[in-house]
Enzyme design. Sequence first.
Site, PDB file in Angstrom:
ATOM      1  N   HIS A  49       3.467  12.355  -4.219  1.00  0.00           N
ATOM      2  CA  HIS A  49       4.787  11.796  -3.941  1.00  0.00           C
ATOM      3  C   HIS A  49       5.707  12.076  -5.130  1.00  0.00           C
ATOM      4  O   HIS A  49       5.238  12.496  -6.200  1.00  0.00           O
ATOM      5  CB  HIS A  49       4.709  10.290  -3.664  1.00  0.00           C
ATOM      6  CG  HIS A  49       4.239   9.476  -4.818  1.00  0.00           C
ATOM      7  ND1 HIS A  49       2.992   8.899  -4.864  1.00  0.00           N
ATOM      8  CD2 HIS A  49       4.833   9.157  -5.984  1.00  0.00           C
ATOM      9  CE1 HIS A  49       2.855   8.264  -6.005  1.00  0.00           C
ATOM     10  NE2 HIS A  49       3.949   8.404  -6.711  1.00  0.00           N
TER      11      HIS A  49
HETATM   12  P1  TYD Z   1       0.589   4.662  -4.771  1.00  0.00           P
HETATM   13  O1  TYD Z   1       1.754   4.628  -5.696  1.00  0.00           O
HETATM   14  O2  TYD Z   1       0.735   5.355  -3.478  1.00  0.00           O
HETATM   15  O3  TYD Z   1      -0.668   5.256  -5.543  1.00  0.00           O
HETATM   16  P2  TYD Z   1      -0.854   6.655  -6.297  1.00  0.00           P
HETATM   17  O4  TYD Z   1       0.473   7.249  -6.533  1.00  0.00           O
HETATM   18  O5  TYD Z   1      -1.542   6.310  -7.560  1.00  0.00           O
HETATM   19  O6  TYD Z   1      -1.710   7.501  -5.450  1.00  0.00           O
HETATM   20  O7  TYD Z   1       0.130   3.162  -4.536  1.00  0.00           O
HETATM   21  C1  TYD Z   1      -1.039   2.812  -3.791  1.00  0.00           C
HETATM   22  C2  TYD Z   1      -0.799   1.438  -3.183  1.00  0.00           C
HETATM   23  O8  TYD Z   1      -0.601   0.460  -4.198  1.00  0.00           O
HETATM   24  C3  TYD Z   1       0.428   1.402  -2.287  1.00  0.00           C
HETATM   25  O9  TYD Z   1       0.114   0.583  -1.156  1.00  0.00           O
HETATM   26  C4  TYD Z   1       1.466   0.710  -3.123  1.00  0.00           C
HETATM   27  C5  TYD Z   1       0.655  -0.191  -4.035  1.00  0.00           C
HETATM   28  N1  TYD Z   1       1.283  -0.380  -5.354  1.00  0.00           N
HETATM   29  C6  TYD Z   1       1.770  -1.617  -5.716  1.00  0.00           C
HETATM   30  O10 TYD Z   1       1.718  -2.604  -4.945  1.00  0.00           O
HETATM   31  N2  TYD Z   1       2.332  -1.790  -6.945  1.00  0.00           N
HETATM   32  C7  TYD Z   1       2.436  -0.762  -7.842  1.00  0.00           C
HETATM   33  O11 TYD Z   1       2.959  -0.939  -8.966  1.00  0.00           O
HETATM   34  C8  TYD Z   1       1.931   0.528  -7.442  1.00  0.00           C
HETATM   35  C9  TYD Z   1       2.005   1.711  -8.378  1.00  0.00           C
HETATM   36  C10 TYD Z   1       1.366   0.672  -6.200  1.00  0.00           C
END
Ligand code: TYD
Length: 135
Positions: A49
Amino acid sequence: MNTSKLTFNVISDERGRLVSLENNKNIPFAIERIYYLYDSNTEQDRGMHAHRKLKQLLICMSGSCEIEIDDASERRLYKLDSPSEGLFIDGVIWREIKFLTEETVLVVLADREYDEEDYIRDYEEFLKIKKNEIS
Ligand code: TYD
């Protein structure tokens, strides 16, 4: 590309090493949020992303990982394997994170609270936004 590797000053003595990070001094923003990734699955990449506004600093506290960065015109691969360095990501940049070992712990410092609205999770949408940035 608004991405750079920062090398921190390490204070070393016979007891070990210490790194200190201070808002707007040796890191280029004020920390609003910290999260970390651990129990890492080496078979499944994370990230995939971009963010609209968020600034982030990624620090690999143990183990190692590769961060692939894409600004729509260029892709770069960074390896993080030391707590004495961090990868600063600013602006609309696509990122993909690959954990090289299961014990990898990746800490992320960010300048904003979590906000799903700040995410661009669709690569085609990311490319469209970057095209509009340039034109
Ligand atoms: P995501 O940012 O998609 O993970 P990555 O980029 O590391 O693969 O986040 C995974 C899940 O966690 C998504 O449901 C959102 C949640 N999340 C939070 O609730 N708070 C946060 O600060 C972050 C980074 C993610």
